[in-house]
Scaffold this active site. Sequence first.
Site, short mmCIF file in Angstrom:
data_model
loop_
_atom_site.label_atom_id
_atom_site.label_comp_id
_atom_site.label_asym_id
_atom_site.label_seq_id
_atom_site.Cartn_x
_atom_site.Cartn_y
_atom_site.Cartn_z
N LYS A 128 0.87 -1.20 0.00
CA LYS A 128 0.00 0.00 0.00
C LYS A 128 0.89 1.22 0.00
O LYS A 128 2.03 1.17 0.46
CB LYS A 128 -0.86 0.01 1.26
CG LYS A 128 -2.07 0.91 1.16
CD LYS A 128 -3.24 0.18 0.54
CE LYS A 128 -4.41 1.08 0.26
NZ LYS A 128 -5.60 0.29 -0.12
N ASP A 168 -7.19 4.32 -4.29
CA ASP A 168 -7.83 4.19 -2.97
C ASP A 168 -8.41 5.58 -2.71
O ASP A 168 -8.66 6.33 -3.67
CB ASP A 168 -6.80 3.75 -1.90
CG ASP A 168 -7.46 3.29 -0.60
OD1 ASP A 168 -7.88 2.12 -0.53
OD2 ASP A 168 -7.59 4.09 0.35
P1 NDP Z 1 -13.03 7.82 -2.52
O1 NDP Z 1 -11.96 8.80 -2.32
O2 NDP Z 1 -13.58 7.59 -3.87
O3 NDP Z 1 -14.26 8.12 -1.55
C1 NDP Z 1 -14.08 8.18 -0.17
C2 NDP Z 1 -15.38 8.64 0.47
O4 NDP Z 1 -15.27 8.53 1.87
C3 NDP Z 1 -15.72 10.09 0.17
O5 NDP Z 1 -17.10 10.24 0.15
C4 NDP Z 1 -15.09 10.82 1.37
O6 NDP Z 1 -15.72 12.06 1.65
C5 NDP Z 1 -15.35 9.83 2.47
N1 NDP Z 1 -14.26 9.94 3.48
C6 NDP Z 1 -12.96 9.68 3.29
N2 NDP Z 1 -12.25 9.92 4.41
C7 NDP Z 1 -13.15 10.34 5.30
C8 NDP Z 1 -13.04 10.74 6.63
N3 NDP Z 1 -11.85 10.74 7.29
N4 NDP Z 1 -14.17 11.10 7.27
C9 NDP Z 1 -15.37 11.09 6.62
N5 NDP Z 1 -15.53 10.72 5.35
C10 NDP Z 1 -14.44 10.36 4.69
O7 NDP Z 1 -12.45 6.43 -1.91
P2 NDP Z 1 -12.97 4.95 -2.19
O8 NDP Z 1 -14.44 4.92 -2.37
O9 NDP Z 1 -12.08 4.34 -3.20
O10 NDP Z 1 -12.59 4.24 -0.80
C11 NDP Z 1 -13.52 4.13 0.28
C12 NDP Z 1 -13.05 3.03 1.23
O11 NDP Z 1 -13.00 1.78 0.52
C13 NDP Z 1 -11.65 3.20 1.82
O12 NDP Z 1 -11.62 2.62 3.11
C14 NDP Z 1 -10.78 2.36 0.90
O13 NDP Z 1 -9.58 1.94 1.53
C15 NDP Z 1 -11.71 1.20 0.64
N6 NDP Z 1 -11.45 0.40 -0.57
C16 NDP Z 1 -11.36 0.96 -1.81
C17 NDP Z 1 -11.16 0.18 -2.93
C18 NDP Z 1 -11.14 0.75 -4.31
O14 NDP Z 1 -11.05 -0.05 -5.26
N7 NDP Z 1 -11.22 2.04 -4.50
C19 NDP Z 1 -10.97 -1.28 -2.80
C20 NDP Z 1 -11.18 -1.79 -1.46
C21 NDP Z 1 -11.38 -0.95 -0.41
P3 NDP Z 1 -15.00 13.43 1.14
O15 NDP Z 1 -15.03 13.35 -0.34
O16 NDP Z 1 -15.82 14.51 1.72
O17 NDP Z 1 -13.61 13.36 1.69
O1 2IT Z 2 -8.01 -1.62 -0.56
C1 2IT Z 2 -7.96 -2.11 -1.71
O2 2IT Z 2 -8.11 -3.31 -1.90
C2 2IT Z 2 -7.74 -1.20 -2.84
N1 2IT Z 2 -7.67 0.01 -2.64
C3 2IT Z 2 -7.60 -1.74 -4.23
C4 2IT Z 2 -6.20 -2.26 -4.47
C5 2IT Z 2 -5.90 -2.66 -5.89
O3 2IT Z 2 -4.71 -2.94 -6.13
O4 2IT Z 2 -6.78 -2.70 -6.75
#
Ligand code: NDP
Ligand code: 2IT
Length: 453
Positions: A128, A168
């Site tokens: 990561k 992420d």
């Molecule tokens: P994005 O940046 O697309 O979206 C994140 C969302 O969460 C936004 O709405 C953001 O609000 C909110 N957010 C982030 N940090 C905070 C905080 N500290 N307090 C309140 N709200 C918060 O990220 P993703 O959707 O990609 O990721 C969301 C979660 O999923 C994370 O935990 C990530 O690690 C996990 N994840 C993502 C994957 C992927 O493929 N993208 C795969 C597996 C897991 P704002 O815009 O206002 O900051």
């Molecule tokens: O938390 C996760 O699994 C991710 N942000 C996606 C990682 C990836 O390599 O697609």
Amino acid sequence: MDVKSYTENVLKFIKECSPGQDEFYQASTEVFESLIPILQEDKRYQDNSILERIIMPERTIIFRVTWINDSGKIQTNLGYRVQFNSALGPYKGGLRFHPSVNLGIIKFLGFEQIFKNALTGLGIGGGKGGSNFNPKGKSDAEINRFCQAFMSELYRHIGTTRDIPAGDIGVGAREIGYLFGQYKLLTANFEGVMTGKGVGWGGSFGRKEATGYGSVYFAEHILNRHDNQLKGKICCVSGAGNVATYTIEKLKSMGAIPVTCSDSRGTIYHPKGIDIKTLKAIKEVGRESLEKYAELHPDSTYIPVHKYPEGGHAVWSIPCDIAFPSATQNELTLIDAKNLVKNGCILVNEGANMPTTPQALSYLKENKILFAPAKAANAGGVAVSQLEMAQNASMQHWSFAEVDTKLFAIMKSIFETADETAKEFGQEGNLLMGANIAGFRRVADAMIDEGAV
Ligand code: NDP
Ligand code: 2IT
């Protein structure tokens, strides 16, 4: 040494040699506690010092990122890449750009990634990275310059058989494009060194949707096991980013009713169901606050953060059958868990990484709420990343339907692996333990085979 003392000693060691990394201790404590049955059964893991090794990243890279803002002022940020474990394949995991990023957060995410990636059954190790850079309020040109500066150091540490980053929090299609562009400029190679690329230039159909869709498929598999289904269920989803958006989209297409979404400033409650077009227009295109959603849909309510219950979050106080925390770590607290249980929630399905606090987790367990742990439920994203790598390596481009069918099957296999492993260790229905043990066993067995490295 007895197994309990063994796990405690390694955790004590890690606290002493890496102070102040709370999220990392939280993630490692949860995993180690659930490994006790397998460590008791198979002494090889202790004999081969597996816990001492698996808890330590193989390599930690920390670097300065220097870039120039639109006013011409030099800016600095910290960049990280933690290459945690390569027993099963090249390091694989996302990059997070958020002001809260520090080494402890990247290590917690990298540690979780090892077991998640192992659970997919594919050949990918865990890593990561990210930066404490805050993308909010930055111009497109500033984002581009930051990504170029970040990659100007990262490029020497990654490669298609070495380490393959993805997105992420704060890193989506735009950032992947800028990062990839700079990698190509520096190396003069067009290769699949990152995943989440645009579908027109090496990306896979379905990667954008994969984490959210996969999370919903996982929920359906659990419900089916309990002679139930998503159709007709009221769902609360937190977040409004990549994972939340495609969780909401898939829930709707499966006949469930997702009634909420949230960002760092507030929560939307729309009893008739979130309008996905509006959500995408506000967040994917406009990058605006959710407050605008309520202006466009007067039958919805906007609850700003200052009106949240003390110690909790508005989204979990809204009655629902299923909760999909899909924003960030520790966003579902004990108060939130109590509200969910009181309102009749039957399943918590983790879309984000480690969204449920340990206290909330215990409370859900005591109250026999079904629980889908992040390592299993959100593994669809990284699984489709691996499908993107496979397409790049073989110069193929599969259709959306082909990728989606594979994703559905992978989520089913992850569910069955976690479920059967829990049963094998006498903990039927404990998917958290099943997922941790199954992921661990694959990695640890490979580490034993590969000798003392
Ligand atoms: P994005 O940046 O697309 O979206 C994140 C969302 O969460 C936004 O709405 C953001 O609000 C909110 N957010 C982030 N940090 C905070 C905080 N500290 N307090 C309140 N709200 C918060 O990220 P993703 O959707 O990609 O990721 C969301 C979660 O999923 C994370 O935990 C990530 O690690 C996990 N994840 C993502 C994957 C992927 O493929 N993208 C795969 C597996 C897991 P704002 O815009 O206002 O900051
Ligand atoms: O938390 C996760 O699994 C991710 N942000 C996606 C990682 C990836 O390599 O697609």
